[in-house]
Scaffold this active site. Sequence first.
Site, PDB file in Angstrom:
ATOM      1  N   LYS A 198      27.160  24.032  73.826  1.00  0.00           N
ATOM      2  CA  LYS A 198      26.635  24.365  72.549  1.00  0.00           C
ATOM      3  C   LYS A 198      26.731  23.331  71.610  1.00  0.00           C
ATOM      4  CE  LYS A 198      27.362  27.829  69.081  1.00  0.00           C
ATOM      5  NZ  LYS A 198      28.133  29.077  68.681  1.00  0.00           N
ATOM      6  N   GLU A 211      35.490  16.934  77.223  1.00  0.00           N
ATOM      7  CA  GLU A 211      35.520  17.140  78.605  1.00  0.00           C
ATOM      8  C   GLU A 211      34.012  17.081  79.172  1.00  0.00           C
ATOM      9  OE1 GLU A 211      37.048  18.912  76.518  1.00  0.00           O
ATOM     10  OE2 GLU A 211      38.884  20.194  77.571  1.00  0.00           O
ATOM     11  N   GLU A 219      40.284  34.513  73.463  1.00  0.00           N
ATOM     12  CA  GLU A 219      39.950  33.504  72.477  1.00  0.00           C
ATOM     13  C   GLU A 219      39.387  34.450  71.286  1.00  0.00           C
ATOM     14  OE1 GLU A 219      38.234  29.340  73.540  1.00  0.00           O
ATOM     15  OE2 GLU A 219      36.520  30.265  72.775  1.00  0.00           O
ATOM     16  N   LYS A 273      42.805  19.757  70.046  1.00  0.00           N
ATOM     17  CA  LYS A 273      41.665  18.670  70.212  1.00  0.00           C
ATOM     18  C   LYS A 273      41.546  17.505  69.404  1.00  0.00           C
ATOM     19  CE  LYS A 273      38.021  22.371  71.352  1.00  0.00           C
ATOM     20  NZ  LYS A 273      36.814  22.688  71.026  1.00  0.00           N
ATOM     21  N   HIS A 303      49.960  41.099  97.357  1.00  0.00           N
ATOM     22  CA  HIS A 303      50.958  40.239  98.037  1.00  0.00           C
ATOM     23  C   HIS A 303      51.491  39.046  97.135  1.00  0.00           C
ATOM     24  CE1 HIS A 303      49.988  42.229 101.971  1.00  0.00           C
ATOM     25  NE2 HIS A 303      48.749  42.684 101.171  1.00  0.00           N
ATOM     26  N   GLY A 349      30.323  30.910  72.511  1.00  0.00           N
ATOM     27  CA  GLY A 349      30.494  30.193  73.520  1.00  0.00           C
ATOM     28  C   GLY A 349      30.753  31.428  74.566  1.00  0.00           C
ATOM     29  N   ARG A 350      31.896  32.396  74.432  1.00  0.00           N
ATOM     30  CA  ARG A 350      32.255  33.081  75.264  1.00  0.00           C
ATOM     31  C   ARG A 350      31.342  34.439  75.490  1.00  0.00           C
ATOM     32  NH1 ARG A 350      35.208  32.326  70.954  1.00  0.00           N
ATOM     33  NH2 ARG A 350      35.816  34.091  69.773  1.00  0.00           N
TER      34      ARG A 350
HETATM   35  O1  F6P Z   1      37.631  26.301  74.003  1.00  0.00           O
HETATM   36  C1  F6P Z   1      36.908  26.381  72.874  1.00  0.00           C
HETATM   37  C2  F6P Z   1      35.461  26.073  72.904  1.00  0.00           C
HETATM   38  O2  F6P Z   1      35.057  26.031  71.599  1.00  0.00           O
HETATM   39  C3  F6P Z   1      34.873  27.352  73.510  1.00  0.00           C
HETATM   40  O3  F6P Z   1      34.887  28.483  72.432  1.00  0.00           O
HETATM   41  C4  F6P Z   1      33.549  27.104  74.156  1.00  0.00           C
HETATM   42  O4  F6P Z   1      33.021  27.971  74.770  1.00  0.00           O
HETATM   43  C5  F6P Z   1      33.976  25.819  74.561  1.00  0.00           C
HETATM   44  O5  F6P Z   1      34.976  25.261  73.851  1.00  0.00           O
HETATM   45  C6  F6P Z   1      32.997  24.612  75.012  1.00  0.00           C
HETATM   46  O6  F6P Z   1      31.997  24.542  73.831  1.00  0.00           O
HETATM   47  P1  F6P Z   1      30.576  23.713  73.812  1.00  0.00           P
HETATM   48  O7  F6P Z   1      29.774  24.511  74.544  1.00  0.00           O
HETATM   49  O8  F6P Z   1      30.365  23.438  72.581  1.00  0.00           O
HETATM   50  O9  F6P Z   1      30.778  22.475  74.659  1.00  0.00           O
END
Ligand code: F6P
Length: 501
Positions: free
Chosen positions: A190, A196, A329, A469, A360, A243-244
Amino acid sequence: MTGRLGSLDEHARRLSGTTLARLIADDPARSTDFALRAGPLYANFARQRYDRAALDALFAIAERADLAGALRRLCDGEAVNATEGRAALHPALRGDAAMTAPARSAHTQARAALAQMRGLYAHLADSAVTEIISIGIGGSDLGPRLLADALAPPDARFRVHFLSNLDGHAAQRLLARLDPQRSAAVIVSKSFGTRETLLNGAIVRAWLKDDARLYAVSAAPQRVAEFGIAPARSLPMWDWVGGRYSLWSAVGFSAALALGMEAFEALLAGAAAMDAHALSAPLRENLPVWHALTAVWNRNALGAATQAVLPYDERLRLLPAHLQQLVMESLGKSVRLDGTPVEADTVPVWWGRVGSDAQHSFFQALHQGTQVVPVDFIGVIRADHPHAANHSAQLANLLAQAEALANGKASDDPHLRHPGNRQSTLLLLDALTPAALGALVVLYEHSVYLQSVLWGINAFDQFGVELGKTLADRLLPAIEGQGAADDPVTRALLAQLRGRP
Ligand code: F6P
């Protein structure tokens, strides 16, 4: 506990001397009265540790908190994400249940993005590409990954692989088994600023050696362009989708590639049907309302510190991970919308694993541990495999575990005694179709939102993930040998890192 949830304490005290087995024996009709159906989903709450009087109190709280109005405000596009001053219009991604201008405009944009997804699907289907690498993390990964894992047919046009973890071993392992000539990548972010995703995106881009097979999904088109991905290969996202809650948008493109566009649209239709149910069913017949009230009862009246979700279907093995982000979250907050401390505990720790494997692993603690863990059991009535004996045994295990937790077993030997009185909800899907999975995920989305309304918190921000972060960004030069850390413990740890090969 004080405030509007306070009356629950009284009911919890009243019921503390009784057991689930007693409650059911005294009121056998609750087996069917505490159950409801919404489309392909059946839910039974008879094994929750409340009685009719406690439920009356819960529904009175729901009335006072205007849960019906809250759902309407969400779908209409009001600024329910108050701390960030914006709407959370994910329902508009799947249907047009709301007639307000913001909701209609959001729905129109979502339909246009869906048409773009269809176009890109067709373009890729015409190419030699068979492998898709979906690069994203959190909400840009967990939902699509769940959908692909649960619903991709074995003869799908594309095989979709997910790359989320920053750890370079994840990229190394994945790329070692793929052929760049037959692969394309979708970078899903987003913000298009998540470290990452950008690092993994750069690795995959160098490995592909062909930017024409790089696609993007983002609400930051400028950053996508700077990364070098052309608008023709970019799909949109918007700030009015968290995002979620974004798997229904173009964030779900990788899932659509795994499932096929038709199945993806069936998923959206099933999700929209659950929205329609949530908006129109009276409180007492409203599945997300029952689910949310039960969550608040377990957390606040009975003090449950954790909640387990146990899907008895291998295809739903990633559901606990998706729900962990969705629930924790969203609800991991300790201040109310106005900034004052919450008056009751909010989110419990959510966890879970697919059954029967989980039996198990940690079920010993569920049956005889000192902490009571409320459970959401999820079962699928019709299997899509030919192994009838396995399916019968799977369903028998599902029903048996819920019964054992509730009723326990008396014994003179304390080691053999099962205390019972451990509550669960049973959710049954007629079959694991795209529509049913859509409905199931939306049930949880709305339940989460309604819990946030009951607690007076914002379900749609996540400031708590920012500090770590920022610190990681600040520490990066020190890790790479330039500069030092401010924190003395971190300094000691850095010395260790530097001293090792
Ligand atoms: O973990 C924090 C967060 O902001 C989530 O809410 C989001 O889904 C994720 O990082 C990834 O963010 P982006 O889609 O901006 O890479």
